[in-house]
Design a protein around this motif. Structure first.
Motif, short mmCIF file in Angstrom:
data_model
loop_
_atom_site.label_atom_id
_atom_site.label_comp_id
_atom_site.label_asym_id
_atom_site.label_seq_id
_atom_site.Cartn_x
_atom_site.Cartn_y
_atom_site.Cartn_z
N VAL A 116 -3.75 -7.72 -23.42
CA VAL A 116 -2.87 -6.93 -24.73
C VAL A 116 -3.43 -6.97 -25.86
O VAL A 116 -3.53 -6.20 -26.94
CB VAL A 116 -1.44 -6.83 -24.26
CG1 VAL A 116 -0.07 -6.09 -24.80
CG2 VAL A 116 -1.56 -6.27 -22.70
N LYS A 117 -3.23 -8.51 -26.29
CA LYS A 117 -3.46 -8.80 -27.76
C LYS A 117 -4.96 -8.10 -28.39
O LYS A 117 -4.87 -7.62 -29.74
CB LYS A 117 -3.26 -9.85 -27.79
CG LYS A 117 -3.22 -10.66 -29.41
CD LYS A 117 -3.52 -12.37 -29.36
CE LYS A 117 -2.93 -12.85 -30.87
NZ LYS A 117 -3.23 -14.12 -30.90
N ALA A 118 -5.97 -8.07 -28.05
CA ALA A 118 -7.71 -8.18 -27.86
C ALA A 118 -7.42 -6.73 -28.69
O ALA A 118 -8.32 -5.31 -28.95
CB ALA A 118 -8.05 -8.39 -27.33
N VAL A 119 -6.92 -5.61 -27.40
CA VAL A 119 -6.73 -4.38 -27.81
C VAL A 119 -5.73 -3.11 -28.37
O VAL A 119 -6.02 -2.70 -29.40
CB VAL A 119 -6.43 -3.85 -25.88
CG1 VAL A 119 -6.07 -2.38 -25.95
CG2 VAL A 119 -7.15 -3.97 -25.09
N VAL A 120 -4.29 -4.36 -28.62
CA VAL A 120 -3.86 -3.45 -30.21
C VAL A 120 -4.42 -4.01 -31.20
O VAL A 120 -4.19 -3.04 -32.31
CB VAL A 120 -2.19 -4.60 -29.77
CG1 VAL A 120 -1.62 -4.16 -30.67
CG2 VAL A 120 -1.46 -4.48 -28.28
N LYS A 121 -5.09 -4.96 -31.26
CA LYS A 121 -5.88 -5.76 -32.16
C LYS A 121 -6.73 -4.47 -32.51
O LYS A 121 -6.95 -4.47 -34.19
CB LYS A 121 -6.12 -6.93 -32.60
CG LYS A 121 -7.44 -7.18 -33.79
CD LYS A 121 -7.91 -8.03 -33.68
CE LYS A 121 -8.50 -9.11 -34.50
NZ LYS A 121 -9.36 -10.08 -34.48
N ALA A 122 -7.63 -3.83 -31.26
CA ALA A 122 -8.94 -2.97 -31.62
C ALA A 122 -8.27 -1.23 -32.13
O ALA A 122 -8.90 -0.95 -33.24
CB ALA A 122 -9.67 -2.48 -30.34
#
Length: 540
Positions: A116-122
């Motif tokens: 979730v953290k990686a996708v939200v950052k993207a």
């Protein structure tokens, strides 16, 4: 409301795909799943179809690995953000993917929070870049919309101020200006009587007319060579023309005049400056074109003039001599309308016969100066309020940009107005006496106005006075006095004076006699007239 960001998930392990796509509440993060796949080829096909904003993909997959897919994605969707899922042993591959355009990577094994953290950052990176792209597109659109105004401003600067060749070359491509090569000539093109014909029409219709005229001019000039045409004002255009030979500017201008007259209901006048060899000299050619354009004064329009250096040296005293002017002013002072008009026609006829026409501004100033001297003559004879018609007519020509024929009509009409005033002022002294006597009668209706009394006031015998009075006024003395008294009586009745009071103020001893005279003159008794005038009569 902003749309959801589109996410596509590709991993060769079905349980990983299901966990990422189904176990995470992506809508809470403004994200929606638009596709998934379990191998690289299938994943790339889904990505091509759904065009996601974000792609989450494993690095090692059958048929097409994540490295190759990342490279392919960047070719078709360069703004999409790719996040790589990579085992520790595949770290070198993940770095390679980032070189190909991937945004980030997540090491396996991973938790849901890490995903979730990686996708939200993207997502945040994509949104920031999208805002920047949107702003850039908006800026580009504004530049595109303002390009005509920028071209107009820059081209105006070329003819108003000195500009160097390097500046012209630097901005020509940006402003989409046709390449101009020396020698140059500037033409100023004016639509004849445009303000008179289109001063009150809607803006859209006006714009269409001006666009059509400019288009005809541009197409005509393009036949001869390179040029740029742009608007200078409400009814004017400027053309910067590449001169092929010394004869071409006047040929181009004549053809423009002919085509406008042939294809529209308008005509144009064109002034042509001399040829110049550099951009820095364009303002000089422009000023010369304005000087040449002023010569439409002699034609009234539908013609072209080249700048003539001989015109500036031409003496203008020939237009009329000081003795000729004094002769005219003597005729004007005498109110001799025929002599004044003959003098004016002679002057204007001679003006069109010379080989080198004088500068129109000089002619205008001479004529306007002569009109001021005519006004001075009138001011010696009449109070200023009486000169309103003459002064109003004089003011019209100062703001109209008139041609020579309009000046002729204007000047002759001023002669007629002024001579008419002087002629009337020289009317019979006997007429003036009677007119003053009539004013005396109207101002003294309360006294006994006998024929003998009024004749004595103007030092005439009563018999001569009586005949003269009828000749001037068209009525006998007694009829005039009675009519004046009845007019005054009507006004006083409307003002609510009593009949007895009116009779006394108009010199009638008896109210009954006054009423009889009033009814004889008006057909109504004073009381009936008063009621009818004040809206109280029931006989309407």
């Amino acid at each position: 409301m902003d749309r959801l960001i589109k996410l596509c998930v590709v991993d060769d392990i079905r349980s990983v795909v299901d966990m990422i796509t189904k176990k995470i509440p992506w809508h809470e993060h403004g994200i929606e799943i638009v596709g998934s796949a379990t191998d690289g080829e299938e994943g790339f096909a889904v990505i091509r179809e759904t065009k996601p904003d974000l792609i989450l993909t494993d690095i090692r997959m059958p048929k097409m690995d994540g490295l190759e897919m990342t490279r392919n994605i960047m070719e078709i969707l360069p703004t999409s953000k790719v996040v790589i899922l990579s085992a520790y042993t595949d770290f070198d591959y993940a770095q390679k993917a980032i070189q190909y355009g991937a945004l980030d990577y997540v090491k396996k094994p991973f938790s849901i929070d890490q995903i979730v953290k990686a996708v939200v950052k993207a997502k945040e990176v994509w949104e920031q870049e999208n805002r920047s792209r949107t702003q850039l597109i908006g800026l580009q659109q504004k530049i595109k919309e303002s390009m005509p105004a920028l071209r107009q401003e820059y081209l105006s600067l070329l003819v108003y101020h000195q500009t160097n060749e390097a500046e012209l070359a630097r901005l020509s491509d940006f402003l989409d200006i046709n390449e101009l090569k020396a020698p140059f000539a500037v033409m100023t093109i004016q639509i004849d009587q445009f303000t008179d014909k289109y001063g009150e029409v809607p803006v859209k219709e006006l714009e269409l007319v001006r666009f059509s005229l400019q288009n005809i001019v541009e197409e005509t000039i393009a036949f001869y060579g390179a040029a740029v045409v742009f608007r200078e004002g409400f009814n004017r255009y400027i053309c910067i023309l590449n001169v092929a030979d010394q004869e071409s500017p006047i040929a181009v201008a004549d053809q423009c005049c002919a085509n406008i007259a042939r294809h529209t209901k308008f005509t144009i006048s064109i002034g042509i400056g001399q040829c110049v060899e550099t951009v820095q000299e364009l303002p000089k050619s422009y000023q010369q074109s304005l000087s040449a354009l002023s010569y439409h004064f002699y034609t009234g329009g539908n013609g072209a003039f080249s700048y003539n250096t001989d015109a500036a040296a031409q003496p203008v005293e020939w237009i009329y001599t000081e003795d000729s002017e004094n002769e005219f002013l003597f005729a004007f002072r005498s109110g001799n309308r025929d002599a004044c008009v003959e003098w004016a026609n002679t002057i204007f006829n001679e003006m069109g016969k010379v080989s080198v026409l004088p500068e129109p501004g000089v002619v205008e100033r001479l004529l306007q100066g002569l009109v001021l001297r005519m006004l001075r003559v009138l001011m010696e004879k009449f109070p200023r309020p009486n000169l309103a018609e003459f002064e109003s007519k004089n003011q019209i020509i100062r703001t109209s940009g008139a041609d020579m024929q309009e000046y002729r009509s204007w000047f002759i009409e001023l002669c007629e107005i002024g001579c008419g005033m002087i002629h009337q002022e020289r009317a019979s002294e006997s007429q003036k006496i009677i007119l003053r006597s009539a004013e005396y009668i109207k101002a003294n209706l309360d006294v006994e106005l006998t024929l003998e009394h009024c004749a004595k006031q103007v030092n005439l015998s009563w018999g001569y006075y009586s005949n003269l009075f009828k000749k001037v006024t068209g009525s006998t003395f007694q009829q005039f006095v009675t009519h004046a008294k009845m007019d005054r009586a009507k006004s006083m009745l409307i003002e609510d004076f009593q009949v007895q009071e009116i009779a006394q103020q108009l010199g009638y001893e008896h109210r009954r006699y006054f009423s009889e005279v009033f009814k004889k003159q008006t057909g109504l008794t004073p009381t009936e007239f008063k009621e009818m005038s004040l809206g109280k009569s029931s006989k309407l």
